[in-house]
Structure formats: C-alpha cells, structure tokens
Design an enzyme around this catalytic site. Structure first.
Site: not given
Ligand SMILES: [Zn+2]
Length: 235
Positions: A109, A105, A101-102
């Site tokens: 980006h 991100h 999940h991270e």
C-alpha cells in the site's frame, strides 16, 4: 450455485472443492505445527509487524487485535493491520510469519503496488457480483419463455459472476507478493533466524494455496455456468 449433479459438476466443481478442502486443512495443520515453535527472539506478532513497518519507513499504520482464527488482514482504507488472537500476542514462528505477511500488504500500500490498488477497487464490484449473479440467473430461467428478457438476465448474471472470478484472480499476485516481501523483510530484520524463516515459508505457502484453490473453485463454477447456458442458448 445449482445444486444438482451433472457432468460439469463432477468434472469441474468437485475436483476444485477437494483442492479447497485440502488447502484449508493444510494451512490449519501447518499453522498449528509452527505455532508450537517459539521464535528465539521472543517477539510477538504485533511487535514483529511494528518493527518491520518501521524498517520500511511506515509510521502511519495502526495495529489492532481482531477475534477469530486466521482472520488477520490489512485494511487499506483505514490503514489498520488487524492481527488475530493467535498472532497478535504470540511469539511463535507461525505468528511472526502471518504478521510479516500482513505487513507485506501494508508495504504494498505504502509503495503504491498496482495489483493491490486494483484489488481494492474491485472489492465492491466483486461483492455486487457474488450477491446478484445467482438471483439474476434464476430469474432469467423463470423468464426464459419470453426468451430475449430471460437470456439478457442470464447473460448479465454470468457477467456479474465473472467479476467475482476476476477478483479472485487479481488476489493471487497480491498474496504471493505480500509473502515474498514478508520473507525478504524478515531475512534482513534479524527478527528470525534462517532456520525459523524456513518455517515461515511453509506457513505462507500453505496459505497461498488456499487462494489458488479459491480461484479454482470460482473458475470451475464460472465455466460450468458458461457450459450449461452456452448450450441452452443455441436451442
Ligand atoms: Zn494476504
């Protein structure tokens, strides 16, 4: 917030707070459950994140360990993915799910995903809003006898509170999209088997519900302010 009980508190704020408590409880229990399920690949959260970033052509993001429970996050300003103790070196399905999940991100980006950019821009505004809104409203109440100044302060306070509400709303697509990317990447990567990805989906949807609940709490408090002070200004 105003710590007195009226109908707006009972009808709006309490149900939202119950939802938030339920969601927090659910994410903790789901994470715990899948923390006990070891992945067959035996990769740690940090290794899975590194592999997933490489598969997406990302080589300029560092991975660090951070203390705390479920404190995992991606920092776009420093290009650092911080994984908590129970994720970084853990080989469970839950750990790999959170790490993925991270990584989602970090991929957002790298790809210039607009809601993430908006969210990053909103951070200082939302902090300003949640710090200043209540003091301004209280001052506004004190000044309300000289009503123009009092009302202006109350309106400004509510507007600032609104900024923090907008922030929680912008957070929703960012979080849902990161989880979607995580599941899609994991499926292609060979890090987890299909049945293990089922566990990841459960952990990530429980986490998503905590963001929905935060938005509900913020909206409930915002509506309450509008009802309390909207009625007041017509006096
Ligand atoms: Zn997230």
């Amino acid at each position: 917030m105003f710590y007195y009980i009226d109908w707006t508190y009972i009808v709006l704020v309490i149900p939202a707070m119950i939802l938030a408590l339920y969601a927090q409880n659910k994410v903790n229990s789901t994470f715990k459950k899948y923390s006990r399920v070891a992945s067959r690949s035996g990769m740690t959260g940090a290794q899975a994140a590194r592999r997933l970033m490489e598969l997406n052509g990302i080589y300029d993001v560092s991975i660090e360990r951070v203390s705390g429970n479920l404190t995992d996050h991606y920092d776009p300003s420093k290009k650092v993915l911080r994984l908590s103790d129970s994720v970084y070196s853990d080989t469970s399905v839950a750990a790999i799910g959170v790490a993925a999940h991270e990584t989602g991100h970090a991929i957002q980006h790298a790809r210039g995903y607009v809601p993430l950019t908006l969210r990053t821009v909103m951070v200082p505004l939302a902090n300003l809003g949640s710090t200043l809104s209540m003091p301004l409203i209280f001052l506004g109440i004190l000044f309300s006898f000289s009503s123009v100044m009092g009302n202006t302060m109350i309106n400004l306070g509510i507007l600032l509170f609104g900024l923090s509400v907008v922030f929680t709303i912008i957070t929703l697509p960012v979080e849902f999209n990161a989880s979607r990317r995580a599941v899609a990447c994991l499926g292609d990567s060979g890090i987890l088997y299909d049945d293990e990805i089922g566990g990841v989906k459960k952990v990530l949807s429980a986490a998503a519900m905590t963001y929905v609940a935060s938005t509900a709490v913020a909206l409930a408090n915002f509506l309450r302010l509008i009802i309390i002070f909207g009625g007041r200004r017509r006096d």
